[in-house]
Scaffold this motif. Structure first.
Motif, PDB file in Angstrom:
ATOM      1  N   VAL A   1       0.839  -1.202   0.000  1.00 47.00           N
ATOM      2  CA  VAL A   1       0.000   0.000   0.000  1.00 47.00           C
ATOM      3  C   VAL A   1       0.874   1.252   0.000  1.00 47.00           C
ATOM      4  O   VAL A   1       0.621   2.214  -0.745  1.00 47.00           O
ATOM      5  CB  VAL A   1      -0.953  -0.008   1.216  1.00 47.00           C
ATOM      6  CG1 VAL A   1      -1.708   1.322   1.304  1.00 47.00           C
ATOM      7  CG2 VAL A   1      -1.940  -1.162   1.109  1.00 47.00           C
TER       8      VAL A   1
ATOM      9  N   GLN B   1       2.289   2.169  -3.230  1.00 43.33           N
ATOM     10  CA  GLN B   1       1.230   2.424  -4.219  1.00 43.33           C
ATOM     11  C   GLN B   1       1.146   1.317  -5.273  1.00 43.33           C
ATOM     12  O   GLN B   1       0.658   1.534  -6.378  1.00 43.33           O
ATOM     13  CB  GLN B   1       1.424   3.788  -4.895  1.00 43.33           C
ATOM     14  CG  GLN B   1       1.310   4.953  -3.932  1.00 43.33           C
ATOM     15  CD  GLN B   1       1.351   6.306  -4.615  1.00 43.33           C
ATOM     16  OE1 GLN B   1       1.980   6.474  -5.650  1.00 43.33           O
ATOM     17  NE2 GLN B   1       0.658   7.280  -4.032  1.00 43.33           N
TER      18      GLN B   1
ATOM     19  N   MET C   1      -0.785  -1.026  -4.745  1.00 42.13           N
ATOM     20  CA  MET C   1      -2.243  -1.113  -4.739  1.00 42.13           C
ATOM     21  C   MET C   1      -2.767   0.019  -3.867  1.00 42.13           C
ATOM     22  O   MET C   1      -2.095   0.456  -2.919  1.00 42.13           O
ATOM     23  CB  MET C   1      -2.718  -2.490  -4.248  1.00 42.13           C
ATOM     24  CG  MET C   1      -2.381  -2.824  -2.808  1.00 42.13           C
ATOM     25  SD  MET C   1      -2.714  -4.547  -2.380  1.00 42.13           S
ATOM     26  CE  MET C   1      -4.396  -4.766  -2.912  1.00 42.13           C
ATOM     27  N   SER C   2      -3.931   0.515  -4.191  1.00 49.06           N
ATOM     28  CA  SER C   2      -4.508   1.632  -3.442  1.00 49.06           C
ATOM     29  C   SER C   2      -5.088   1.153  -2.117  1.00 49.06           C
ATOM     30  O   SER C   2      -5.312  -0.049  -1.921  1.00 49.06           O
ATOM     31  CB  SER C   2      -5.602   2.304  -4.263  1.00 49.06           C
ATOM     32  OG  SER C   2      -6.697   1.419  -4.430  1.00 49.06           O
ATOM     33  N   VAL C   3      -5.334   2.099  -1.232  1.00 55.65           N
ATOM     34  CA  VAL C   3      -5.949   1.758   0.049  1.00 55.65           C
ATOM     35  C   VAL C   3      -7.330   1.154  -0.177  1.00 55.65           C
ATOM     36  O   VAL C   3      -7.716   0.171   0.474  1.00 55.65           O
ATOM     37  CB  VAL C   3      -6.044   3.010   0.948  1.00 55.65           C
ATOM     38  CG1 VAL C   3      -6.827   2.701   2.222  1.00 55.65           C
ATOM     39  CG2 VAL C   3      -4.651   3.528   1.298  1.00 55.65           C
ATOM     40  N   ASP C   4      -8.111   1.733  -1.107  1.00 61.19           N
ATOM     41  CA  ASP C   4      -9.442   1.205  -1.396  1.00 61.19           C
ATOM     42  C   ASP C   4      -9.365  -0.235  -1.917  1.00 61.19           C
ATOM     43  O   ASP C   4     -10.174  -1.082  -1.535  1.00 61.19           O
ATOM     44  CB  ASP C   4     -10.144   2.077  -2.438  1.00 61.19           C
ATOM     45  CG  ASP C   4     -10.578   3.420  -1.863  1.00 61.19           C
ATOM     46  OD1 ASP C   4     -10.663   3.522  -0.619  1.00 61.19           O
ATOM     47  OD2 ASP C   4     -10.813   4.354  -2.646  1.00 61.19           O
ATOM     48  N   GLU C   5      -8.400  -0.495  -2.789  1.00 61.15           N
ATOM     49  CA  GLU C   5      -8.253  -1.848  -3.320  1.00 61.15           C
ATOM     50  C   GLU C   5      -7.838  -2.825  -2.228  1.00 61.15           C
ATOM     51  O   GLU C   5      -8.288  -3.971  -2.205  1.00 61.15           O
ATOM     52  CB  GLU C   5      -7.221  -1.852  -4.450  1.00 61.15           C
ATOM     53  CG  GLU C   5      -7.182  -3.168  -5.229  1.00 61.15           C
ATOM     54  CD  GLU C   5      -6.200  -3.134  -6.383  1.00 61.15           C
ATOM     55  OE1 GLU C   5      -6.136  -4.139  -7.119  1.00 61.15           O
ATOM     56  OE2 GLU C   5      -5.495  -2.111  -6.548  1.00 61.15           O
TER      57      GLU C   5
END
Length: 411
Positions: free
Chosen positions: A40, A43, A45-49
């Motif tokens: 995370v 980046q 992967m995004s926090v939402d993902e």
């Protein structure tokens, strides 16, 4: 970004294998969490993902049954049950049978780890008081909790994950799993008795402690009201899982919420017994595995293996892969790795049974084994990997053979 994801994934699973990483004070939970943070923060992967990768139904179900088990621990149910079994005036082989049966039954409904944590000290005390050699009974306890937990989709964390992810029928799984589980318990008892023949049940001199020295002063006395509440909620949930069409995780969460609304047991005590480490381990592995799946590499590896005659989606190879991986990285990470290749109800049953029964092979194969060994050490009873393997290896091979044959015939 793919190279970073692959690097993090490999480091996390190396940590799962060795239980830590060199020069760092990290256990498996810390490694999984650190891997998720790295993905995370970089980046990748995004926090939402990352939040979407968390399988909420599994986490909710796991948390809810931790609360129910906490209710029974605070009510003194598990030690009371163990002492009731230990007070039976029967010969050692029948005492072993009673311990295996009770441990397996409790583990099918509640967490096998909690059953071991609560029952192992009491079983050790009982053995020492009756001048019986504790290791066969303690190793049998660990084996029985692992075997019993395989009988249902709520008996252990990996079964919860499989059941919730594949939306397996609780009743159909119970119907299929109950036969090999029952046969496995009988064979486990027979193997332990057979291996003790010629040695007797008397303890070695090094284990001959007095029961008074071994007794734990912190035993919780039986509270009938608190125990009754916990058992009533568990019984209603079990029946609802069999009969009601509602989501299992939400029904279990409602039951946990009911138990938390207590006038006598403070929620801090209840929540203090929740295994937050295990929940964080699940969350970290969900994030790391999701990131790896998004690279497309796992699916390409599966297809490449299938084109060379090694199709992981075939029940036989899935059974074997689950056995091997469960003893390399432990059963929860192994299930997370293999679950994307598992689509059918039969394959889910194969994965659940094989990954759970594989945990009896070695001490590190399941948390239940480690709990029993650690609790035995607190009582002055030493169980090393060789002593465990003398019982664990034949038990694992026999129970897997029984289960594999049954599943092959039932396919």
């Amino acid at each position: 970004m793919t190279s970073l994801v692959v690097t993090v994934f490999l480091l996390v699973y190396l940590g799962m294998i060795f239980g830590g990483l060199p020069f760092l004070q990290l256990d498996r939970t810390g490694i999984a969490l650190l891997g998720a943070i790295a993905l995370v923060a970089s980046q990748s992967m995004s926090v939402d993902e990352a939040f979407r990768s968390l399988h909420a139904p599994t986490l909710i179900l796991l948390f809810a049954f931790m609360v129910i088990s906490a209710q029974l621990r605070l009510g003194g149910f598990y030690p009371w049950m163990a002492r009731r079994v230990g007070s039976l005036h029967i010969r050692p082989s029948m005492l072993l049978a009673a311990i295996l049966a009770v441990a397996a039954y409790l583990s099918a409904v509640f967490s096998n780890d909690v059953v071991c944590l609560a029952m192992a000290p009491v079983i050790a005390e009982i053995c020492l008081a009756r001048r019986l050699d504790p290791p066969p009974f303690l190793i049998g306890l660990a084996c029985a909790t692992n075997i019993g937990s395989a009988a249902t989709l709520i008996g252990n964390p990996q079964n919860m994950l499989i059941g919730q992810t594949l939306n397996l029928s609780f009743g159909r799984y119970l119907l299929v799993a109950s036969v090999p589980v029952a046969l496995s318990l009988i064979v486990t008892w027979g193997l332990i008795v057979a291996l003790r023949r010629g040695h007797g049940w008397a303890p070695a001199e090094s284990s001959a402690l007095s029961a008074g020295d071994a007794r734990d002063a912190e035993d919780t006395p039986l509270d009938l009201w608190q125990t009754g509440k916990g058992l009533a909620v568990a019984a209603v949930l079990f029946a609802a899982f069999l009969l009601a069409p509602w989501p299992r995780d939400l029904m279990a969460l409602a039951g946990a919420g009911l138990l938390l609304t207590s006038r006598r047991l403070h929620s801090r005590r209840m929540l203090g017994l929740v295994d937050w480490q295990l929940l964080i381990l699940f969350m970290g592995l969900f994030v790391v595995n999701h990131a790896m799946q998004q690279t497309g590499l796992p699916s390409r590896v599966v297809e490449a293996l299938a084109s060379n005659g090694l199709d992981l989606r075939a029940p036989g190879l899935l059974f074997l892969s689950s056995f091997v991986l469960s003893n390399v990285v432990s059963n929860v990470p192994a299930v997370m790795l293999l679950l994307p290749t598992t689509a059918s109800e039969h394959a889910g049953t194969v994965l659940a049974l094989s990954s759970t029964l594989a945990g009896n092979l070695l001490i590190v194969g399941s948390i239940a084994n480690l709990i029993v060994v650690n609790e035995a050490a607190r009582k002055g009873i030493r169980i090393d990997w060789q002593e465990h393997a003398r019982l664990g290896v034949p038990v694992t091979l026999a129970t897997l053979a029984i289960t594999g044959t049954y599943l092959w015939l039932a396919a």
